[in-house]
Each structure stands twice: as structure tokens, then as C-alpha cells.
Design a protein around this motif. Structure first.
Motif, PDB file in Angstrom:
ATOM      1  N   THR A  32      46.080  43.171  44.254  1.00 57.86           N
ATOM      2  CA  THR A  32      45.737  43.027  45.673  1.00 57.86           C
ATOM      3  C   THR A  32      46.737  43.743  46.567  1.00 57.86           C
ATOM      4  O   THR A  32      46.363  44.431  47.524  1.00 57.86           O
ATOM      5  N   CYS A  68      44.379  45.331  36.370  1.00 55.03           N
ATOM      6  CA  CYS A  68      43.363  45.592  37.402  1.00 55.03           C
ATOM      7  C   CYS A  68      42.652  44.278  37.687  1.00 55.03           C
ATOM      8  O   CYS A  68      42.012  43.702  36.804  1.00 55.03           O
ATOM      9  N   ASP A  69      42.733  43.797  38.934  1.00 51.95           N
ATOM     10  CA  ASP A  69      42.030  42.565  39.295  1.00 51.95           C
ATOM     11  C   ASP A  69      40.761  42.903  40.076  1.00 51.95           C
ATOM     12  O   ASP A  69      40.329  44.066  40.120  1.00 51.95           O
ATOM     13  N   GLY A  70      40.157  41.883  40.696  1.00 46.42           N
ATOM     14  CA  GLY A  70      38.906  42.116  41.424  1.00 46.42           C
ATOM     15  C   GLY A  70      39.078  43.054  42.594  1.00 46.42           C
ATOM     16  O   GLY A  70      38.205  43.884  42.875  1.00 46.42           O
ATOM     17  N   ALA A  73      39.173  46.554  41.253  1.00 36.94           N
ATOM     18  CA  ALA A  73      37.831  47.010  40.890  1.00 36.94           C
ATOM     19  C   ALA A  73      37.040  47.407  42.126  1.00 36.94           C
ATOM     20  O   ALA A  73      36.271  48.372  42.111  1.00 36.94           O
ATOM     21  N   ALA A  74      37.220  46.656  43.225  1.00 39.17           N
ATOM     22  CA  ALA A  74      36.542  47.013  44.473  1.00 39.17           C
ATOM     23  C   ALA A  74      36.996  48.377  44.964  1.00 39.17           C
ATOM     24  O   ALA A  74      36.195  49.179  45.460  1.00 39.17           O
ATOM     25  N   GLN A 102      35.596  44.389  35.105  1.00 41.62           N
ATOM     26  CA  GLN A 102      35.795  44.132  36.521  1.00 41.62           C
ATOM     27  C   GLN A 102      34.837  44.954  37.385  1.00 41.62           C
ATOM     28  O   GLN A 102      34.387  44.512  38.446  1.00 41.62           O
ATOM     29  N   TYR A 106      30.047  45.110  40.504  1.00 43.06           N
ATOM     30  CA  TYR A 106      29.870  46.021  41.635  1.00 43.06           C
ATOM     31  C   TYR A 106      28.816  47.079  41.331  1.00 43.06           C
ATOM     32  O   TYR A 106      27.996  47.422  42.186  1.00 43.06           O
TER      33      TYR A 106
END
Length: 383
Positions: A32, A68-70, A73-74, A102, A106
Motif C-alpha cells: 500500500t 504484492c497485496d491488493g 494488484a490494483a 491478486q 480485477y
């Protein structure tokens, strides 16, 4: 599992890759905090590389990503969309299973939403869908006409197989119970025609010819037309609502399960009743309309005998039977359209209301269209 804290993970970095084609290399922890710092600069860099590439593939080496978190990935998904907007396909080189998992939600959402947007904005798709809907509607109506013709032919060949009890019951509801409203409308129509005509004819002292005008208008045109519109509003809507309710309650499916043809079982009695009742109602409307005109002409000093003589001299059998023939065709149209819309009913009470409205509107449109066709046909036939 990586249990290290965000401060212990390697810092996120992005730089250009070595090679003949432009590209990017991502390394470190894409969490983040890294996304917050790199969101704008990294997307601007991808847009610039996409413009410089002018097409093809933009490689992004993610082998060095340790986490790599959410949010990360965004960011990757946003980079893919930025590259696609520039006409370039973003290729993640060395993506681990963690990164792919992740990104999967999307990408799935992206695969659904643009398809809907393109369907709304692409005029070719809208035109194709509209043509398809018209074709399906035309096919359904042609199939219904064929099934109804086959069922009516079978009824003529085998009259004992017709459900005459239901036919006479429908005829009573559509015919006898419609006499009060038909009487009111026909009487008022005769009064209005006589008054409006007499005012014009009085200037020339020709009030007696009002009887001719009213009689010919009622027998050839207004009698069958008024009857058909009233029949569409009363019986056509009732047919659509009755069969539509049966369709919603799956009673029509039950008939098909029991090997009973819904057209022969439900539609034929109503259509036969419409064909039988419509000419009788038109004849009754003609007589009531003449009565209203005669009462008006009494006020202009024209006696009953003179009115009757004018009517018998002005109206011929061709006028009478042409109007009754039109009334029979109108009855066929009203009953068949009402039954068709009932069979086309979807699920729910709103669908029944829509079918009822569609039955009335469609029947009135067809009545006017066929009335115009009859006018042209009778003119060329000299009727």
C-alpha cells in the motif's frame, strides 16, 4: 508465509529494462505504501512508453517483486488498462502465482464491464439487436398464424372437437354483456352525426339527406369500426389477461404436459366467438345509431316514415354485407391478437399488464390498417 513487517520488506523500485524495446522492471515490495508513492509517476511512465511504442507489446519484468497485496494488484491492473488505451498490450514477465491470483478479480471485472459499455455505445450492435428482436417477433407471429390456421382448419373439418361450451360462454361475455356500452356509443354517434350534418344541410334545405349520410356512414364504416375498437378494449384485453395469467401460473405448461394444444384448447374458442359476435354487434350498432339519428331529425321536422324511406333507398345490400364482412375480420384480428399477447406473457403481474396493454394497442393499429386496406379494395371492386 512472509511474516516480515512492511519496514523489513525491500523497498519498491521501478526502472527501465535493458534491450532493444522499451520496458519496465518492477522490484521490491509492492504494498500500500509503495502504491501511494508510485501510482501517478508509474502510470504516467507507462502512458509515455505506450505512445512511444505505437503498438505491439510493452514488457514489464515483475520477477523481482517479493510481495504484492491488493493495492499493488490494483496498480498493475491500472497499468494494463493504461497500456491498452495507448494501443499496447502490457505483458507481465515473470509474474508469480501470488501476483496472478491478486490480479484475477480485477481482470474478471474488466472482462465483463467493457462488454456492456460497448454494447450500449456501438450502434452496429444496437442495430443488430433491434433487427434480431424484430425478426424474432415476426417469426413468433408467423408461427402463431400458422398454428391458428391449422387449428381453425381442423375445427372446420371436425366441428365436434371444438369446445362449443367455451365458445358460447366467451360469445356471451364478449357479445351480450357488451350491448350496454355498444348501445351508448352507437346512439351518441348517431346523434352527433345527425346534428353535425343537419347544421350544414340546413343551409340548403336538405335536412332529409342527413338520413342518407348517417345510414351509409354507419353501415359501411362507423358501425364496424366502433364495434371493433370497443371489442378490442373489452374482449381483446380480457383474452390477453386471462391467457397471460394462465401463463404466469404455468397452466399453459400444464396443458402442454398433458399433450393438449394450447392454441386448440384456449385460442380457437375465443377466435370463433370473436368472428361470430363481431358482425352481430356491428349490426346492432347500426340500428341503434339510426335510432339516434332519427330522434335528432324529429327535431328538424322530418317524420319517422320519411327517415325510413330515405335509409332504405340509400343503403344497399352491398353496403350492409361489406360492413358485416369487415366486422368479422376485425373480430378475428381482435381475438387472435389478444390470445397471442397472452401466450407471449412473461413472468410476474407486470408482464400480464404489459400483455394487456400491448393487445389493445396492437389490435387498434391493425383495425385501422385493415380498414384502410378495405377502403382501397372496395373502391377498386366498386363495392
Amino acid at each position: 508465509m512472509d511474516t516480515a513487517s512492511g519496514a523489513q520488506r525491500p523497498a519498491f523500485q521501478h526502472d527501465a529494462t535493458d534491450g532493444p524495446s522499451p520496458g519496465l522492471r518492477l522490484s521490491g515490495s509492492l504494498d500500500t505504501a509503495a502504491v501511494e508513492r508510485s501510482w501517478g509517476p508509474l502510470r504516467d511512465r507507462v502512458r509515455l512508453l505506450a505512445r512511444e511504442a505505437g503498438g505491439g507489446t510493452l514488457p514489464v519484468d515483475v520477477t523481482g517483486l517479493s510481495y504484492c497485496d491488493g493495492a499493488g494488484a490494483a496498480l498493475l491492473h491500472a497499468l494494463e488498462r493504461d497500456a491498452a488505451a495507448g494501443g499496447v498490450t502490457l505483458e507481465l514477465v515473470g509474474a508469480t502465482r501470488m501476483v496472478e491470483e491478486q490480479l484475477a478479480p480485477y481482470r474478471e471485472l474488466d472482462a465483463v464491464t467493457p462488454a456492456r459499455g460497448e454494447g450500449r455505445s456501438d450502434w452496429r450492435s444496437r442495430w443488430t439487436n433491434a433487427v434480431g428482436q424484430v425478426g424474432r417477433a415476426g417469426w413468433e407471429q408467423m408461427a402463431f398464424i400458422g398454428e391458428l390456421g391449422r387449428a381453425l382448419g381442423a375445427a372446420l373439418r371436425h366441428p365436434r372437437q371444438v369446445r362449443w361450451g367455451d365458445t358460447f360462454r366467451v360469445a356471451e361475455v364478449a357479445g351480450f354483456q357488451a350491448l350496454p356500452i355498444v348501445s351508448l356509443i352507437a346512439f351518441l354517434m348517431g346523434v352527433i352525426l345527425a346534428f353535425q350534418s343537419a347544421i350544414a344541410m340546413r343551409q340548403f334545405g336538405a335536412e332529409i339527406f342527413v338520413a342518407d349520410l348517417v345510414a351509409v356512414s354507419l353501415f359501411r364504416e362507423l358501425g364496424p369500426l366502433m364495434m371493433a375498437i370497443l371489442l378490442a378494449g373489452r374482449s381483446g384485453a380480457a383474452f390477453a389477461a386471462e391467457i397471460g395469467t394462465m401463463k404466469v401460473n404455468e397452466e399453459v405448461n400444464a396443458l402442454q404436459t398433458m399433450a393438449l394444444d394450447p392454441v386448440r384448447f384456449l385460442v380457437v374458442p375465443k377466435v370463433l366467438a370473436g368472428i361470430l359476435v363481431a358482425p352481430l354487434l356491428a349490426l346492432y350498432a347500426n340500428l341503434i345509431g339510426l335510432l339516434g339519428a332519427a330522434l335528432v331529425l324529429q327535431g328538424f321536422g322530418i317524420p319517422w316514415v320519411a327517415f325510413l324511406n330515405q335509409v332504405t333507398g340509400a343503403v344497399s345490400l352491398s353496403d350492409l354485407f361489406s360492413g358485416l364482412f369487415k366486422a368479422g375480420v376485425f373480430g378475428l384480428l381482435v381475438a387472435s391478437v389478444g390470445c397471442l399477447r397472452g401466450l407471449q406473457t412473461g413472468n410476474g403481474a407486470a408482464a400480464v399488464g404489459g400483455s394487456t396493454t400491448s393487445a389493445v394497442v396492437t389490435a387498434i393499429i391493425l383495425i385501422v390498417v385493415f380498414d384502410g386496406l378495405f377502403a382501397v379494395l372496395f373502391y377498386h371492386l366498386g363495392v
